[in-house]
Design a protein around this motif. Structure first.
Motif, mmCIF file in Angstrom:
data_model
loop_
_atom_site.group_PDB
_atom_site.id
_atom_site.type_symbol
_atom_site.label_atom_id
_atom_site.label_comp_id
_atom_site.label_asym_id
_atom_site.label_seq_id
_atom_site.Cartn_x
_atom_site.Cartn_y
_atom_site.Cartn_z
ATOM 1 N N GLY A 98 16.296 38.610 -72.020
ATOM 2 C CA GLY A 98 15.813 38.432 -73.380
ATOM 3 C C GLY A 98 16.592 37.351 -74.120
ATOM 4 N N HIS A 99 17.931 37.340 -73.941
ATOM 5 C CA HIS A 99 18.750 36.307 -74.590
ATOM 6 C C HIS A 99 18.338 34.909 -74.105
ATOM 7 C CE1 HIS A 99 20.941 39.541 -76.188
ATOM 8 N NE2 HIS A 99 22.014 39.532 -75.420
ATOM 9 N N VAL A 100 18.103 34.804 -72.811
ATOM 10 C CA VAL A 100 17.710 33.508 -72.244
ATOM 11 C C VAL A 100 16.365 33.066 -72.817
ATOM 12 C CG1 VAL A 100 16.978 32.341 -70.121
ATOM 13 C CG2 VAL A 100 19.042 33.757 -70.132
ATOM 14 N N TYR A 101 15.427 33.998 -72.897
ATOM 15 C CA TYR A 101 14.115 33.663 -73.465
ATOM 16 C C TYR A 101 14.252 33.179 -74.907
ATOM 17 C CZ TYR A 101 11.395 35.646 -69.580
ATOM 18 O OH TYR A 101 10.819 35.886 -68.358
ATOM 19 N N GLN A 102 15.162 33.764 -75.652
ATOM 20 C CA GLN A 102 15.355 33.301 -77.026
ATOM 21 C C GLN A 102 15.843 31.855 -77.048
ATOM 22 O OE1 GLN A 102 15.837 35.469 -80.487
ATOM 23 N NE2 GLN A 102 17.024 37.117 -79.514
ATOM 24 N N HIS A 103 16.764 31.525 -76.160
ATOM 25 C CA HIS A 103 17.244 30.145 -76.092
ATOM 26 C C HIS A 103 16.125 29.184 -75.687
ATOM 27 C CE1 HIS A 103 21.520 30.453 -76.935
ATOM 28 N NE2 HIS A 103 21.548 31.571 -76.249
ATOM 29 N N LEU A 104 15.180 29.703 -74.913
ATOM 30 C CA LEU A 104 14.037 28.885 -74.492
ATOM 31 C C LEU A 104 12.905 28.925 -75.522
ATOM 32 C CD1 LEU A 104 13.913 29.876 -70.708
ATOM 33 C CD2 LEU A 104 14.615 27.670 -71.659
ATOM 34 N N LEU A 105 13.149 29.590 -76.662
ATOM 35 C CA LEU A 105 12.176 29.715 -77.756
ATOM 36 C C LEU A 105 10.935 30.497 -77.338
ATOM 37 C CD1 LEU A 105 12.409 26.094 -79.256
ATOM 38 C CD2 LEU A 105 13.893 28.075 -79.656
ATOM 39 N N ARG A 106 11.079 31.351 -76.349
ATOM 40 C CA ARG A 106 9.963 32.186 -75.871
ATOM 41 C C ARG A 106 10.174 33.588 -76.441
ATOM 42 N NH1 ARG A 106 9.978 30.994 -69.516
ATOM 43 N NH2 ARG A 106 8.654 32.854 -69.543
ATOM 44 N N TYR A 107 9.897 33.707 -77.726
ATOM 45 C CA TYR A 107 10.277 34.921 -78.447
ATOM 46 C C TYR A 107 9.471 36.146 -78.044
ATOM 47 C CZ TYR A 107 12.800 31.501 -81.188
ATOM 48 O OH TYR A 107 13.635 30.471 -81.562
ATOM 49 N N HIS A 108 8.203 35.983 -77.743
ATOM 50 C CA HIS A 108 7.411 37.133 -77.324
ATOM 51 C C HIS A 108 7.893 37.654 -75.974
ATOM 52 C CE1 HIS A 108 4.553 35.634 -80.440
ATOM 53 N NE2 HIS A 108 4.341 36.932 -80.597
ATOM 54 N N ASP A 109 8.270 36.744 -75.080
ATOM 55 C CA ASP A 109 8.831 37.177 -73.805
ATOM 56 C C ASP A 109 10.165 37.881 -74.025
ATOM 57 O OD1 ASP A 109 6.745 36.206 -72.232
ATOM 58 O OD2 ASP A 109 7.639 34.213 -72.070
ATOM 59 N N ALA A 110 10.937 37.366 -74.957
ATOM 60 C CA ALA A 110 12.216 38.006 -75.278
ATOM 61 C C ALA A 110 11.991 39.420 -75.792
ATOM 62 C CB ALA A 110 12.971 37.181 -76.316
ATOM 63 N N MET A 111 11.015 39.575 -76.670
ATOM 64 C CA MET A 111 10.717 40.908 -77.204
ATOM 65 C C MET A 111 10.330 41.875 -76.093
ATOM 66 S SD MET A 111 8.601 39.532 -80.528
ATOM 67 C CE MET A 111 7.858 41.112 -80.956
ATOM 68 N N ALA A 112 9.527 41.401 -75.151
ATOM 69 C CA ALA A 112 9.109 42.263 -74.046
ATOM 70 C C ALA A 112 10.318 42.682 -73.204
ATOM 71 C CB ALA A 112 8.083 41.538 -73.178
ATOM 72 N N ALA A 113 11.239 41.746 -72.979
ATOM 73 C CA ALA A 113 12.432 42.066 -72.191
ATOM 74 C C ALA A 113 13.316 43.076 -72.926
ATOM 75 C CB ALA A 113 13.216 40.795 -71.889
ATOM 76 N N TYR A 114 13.507 42.874 -74.222
ATOM 77 C CA TYR A 114 14.329 43.806 -75.002
ATOM 78 C C TYR A 114 13.680 45.188 -75.069
ATOM 79 C CZ TYR A 114 16.935 39.698 -76.642
ATOM 80 O OH TYR A 114 17.693 38.549 -76.730
ATOM 81 N N ARG A 115 12.371 45.221 -75.218
ATOM 82 C CA ARG A 115 11.689 46.523 -75.266
ATOM 83 C C ARG A 115 11.885 47.283 -73.961
ATOM 84 N NH1 ARG A 115 7.136 43.673 -77.783
ATOM 85 N NH2 ARG A 115 7.138 44.082 -80.026
ATOM 86 N N GLN A 116 11.803 46.554 -72.838
ATOM 87 C CA GLN A 116 12.017 47.206 -71.559
ATOM 88 C C GLN A 116 13.448 47.750 -71.464
ATOM 89 O OE1 GLN A 116 9.768 47.983 -69.432
ATOM 90 N NE2 GLN A 116 11.150 48.882 -67.915
ATOM 91 N N ALA A 117 14.390 46.992 -71.995
ATOM 92 C CA ALA A 117 15.780 47.449 -71.986
ATOM 93 C C ALA A 117 15.943 48.718 -72.817
ATOM 94 C CB ALA A 117 16.701 46.351 -72.515
ATOM 95 N N THR A 118 15.292 48.765 -73.984
ATOM 96 C CA THR A 118 15.409 49.958 -74.834
ATOM 97 C C THR A 118 14.689 51.153 -74.219
ATOM 98 O OG1 THR A 118 13.463 49.363 -76.166
ATOM 99 C CG2 THR A 118 15.604 48.547 -76.915
ATOM 100 N N THR A 119 13.651 50.897 -73.450
ATOM 101 C CA THR A 119 12.977 51.988 -72.749
ATOM 102 C C THR A 119 13.890 52.581 -71.677
ATOM 103 O OG1 THR A 119 10.801 51.020 -73.116
ATOM 104 C CG2 THR A 119 10.980 52.611 -71.321
ATOM 105 N N LEU A 120 14.563 51.696 -70.960
ATOM 106 C CA LEU A 120 15.470 52.139 -69.904
ATOM 107 C C LEU A 120 16.734 52.776 -70.476
ATOM 108 C CD1 LEU A 120 15.178 49.015 -67.575
ATOM 109 C CD2 LEU A 120 14.348 51.324 -67.043
ATOM 110 N N ARG A 121 17.184 52.262 -71.621
ATOM 111 C CA ARG A 121 18.430 52.755 -72.214
ATOM 112 C C ARG A 121 18.231 52.875 -73.723
ATOM 113 N NH1 ARG A 121 23.007 49.514 -69.766
ATOM 114 N NH2 ARG A 121 22.442 47.958 -71.321
#
Length: 202
Positions: A98-121
């Motif tokens: 998610g952090h990498v996606y933010q640096h790449l300005l791919r914010y929706h992808d970042a959100m999806a990655a963070y959501r998956q992280a919060t689901t897992l933890r």
């Protein structure tokens, strides 16, 4: 070790004059498996890369960290993507992706990655705080406030979380909630001038 891969190379030995000598161990420094092609006398005739070797999740994760530290965001994306592919339960890898996606300005992808992280933890403070940040970037103020609010629940002493929550509420035109959150942030960190600046806008 290399013997586990023998079945994959059968097609290379059929009708060939030489044979494949598999390495005793698989290389970990890169993602390629190189084998030696021997002639009939057993001498090495040449070496050949036969397939891409995908390292274990922890190797990909560590490679991703190194790429990210060097600001090689595309390479970091590849490594962290492989890490979550090989181990879909790795919440840390999803956060880093998610952090990498933010640096790449791919914010929706970042959100999806963070959501998956919060689901897992579900108690991952950093993941919720980062989800709020990415949501703000795409002007999803309600989603951002929801993520920041969860972060404040996980760490009630985080002035940054309350400040971010207040900013999200203000962007969403929920001014009483914004004032309350920023007031809490000010009490937690009275030295943060940025909090006063945002409070003054209300």
């Amino acid at each position: 070790d290399g013997k586990n891969y023998a079945g994959r190379f059968d097609q290379h030995t059929q009708g060939a004059s030489g044979r494949i000598r598999l390495p005793k161990s698989l290389p970990m420094g890169d993602n390629k498996l190189t084998v030696e092609i021997a002639d009939r006398a057993g001498n090495v005739a040449r070496t050949e890369t036969l397939l891409t070797y995908e390292g274990p999740p922890e190797q990909q994760y560590n490679a991703g960290l190194l790429h990210a530290q060097a600001k090689r965001w595309k390479e970091a994306e590849v490594s962290f993507s492989k890490a979550v592919k090989f181990d879909p339960s790795d919440a840390d890898a999803y956060v880093q992706l998610g952090h990498v996606y933010q640096h790449l300005l791919r914010y929706h992808d970042a959100m999806a990655a963070y959501r998956q992280a919060t689901t897992l933890r579900p108690d991952d403070f950093e993941a919720f705080l980062s989800l709020g940040d990415a949501s703000m970037r795409v002007k999803d103020y309600g989603g951002s406030a929801s993520a920041y609010r969860k972060a404040t629940e996980l760490d009630p002493e985080s002035a940054d979380a309350f400040k971010s929550l207040g900013i999200a509420y203000r962007a969403d035109k929920k001014y009483p909630d914004a004032k309350q959150a920023l007031g809490k942030a000010r009490r937690l960190n009275p030295q943060d001038a940025d909090i006063y600046a945002h409070t003054g806008i209300l």
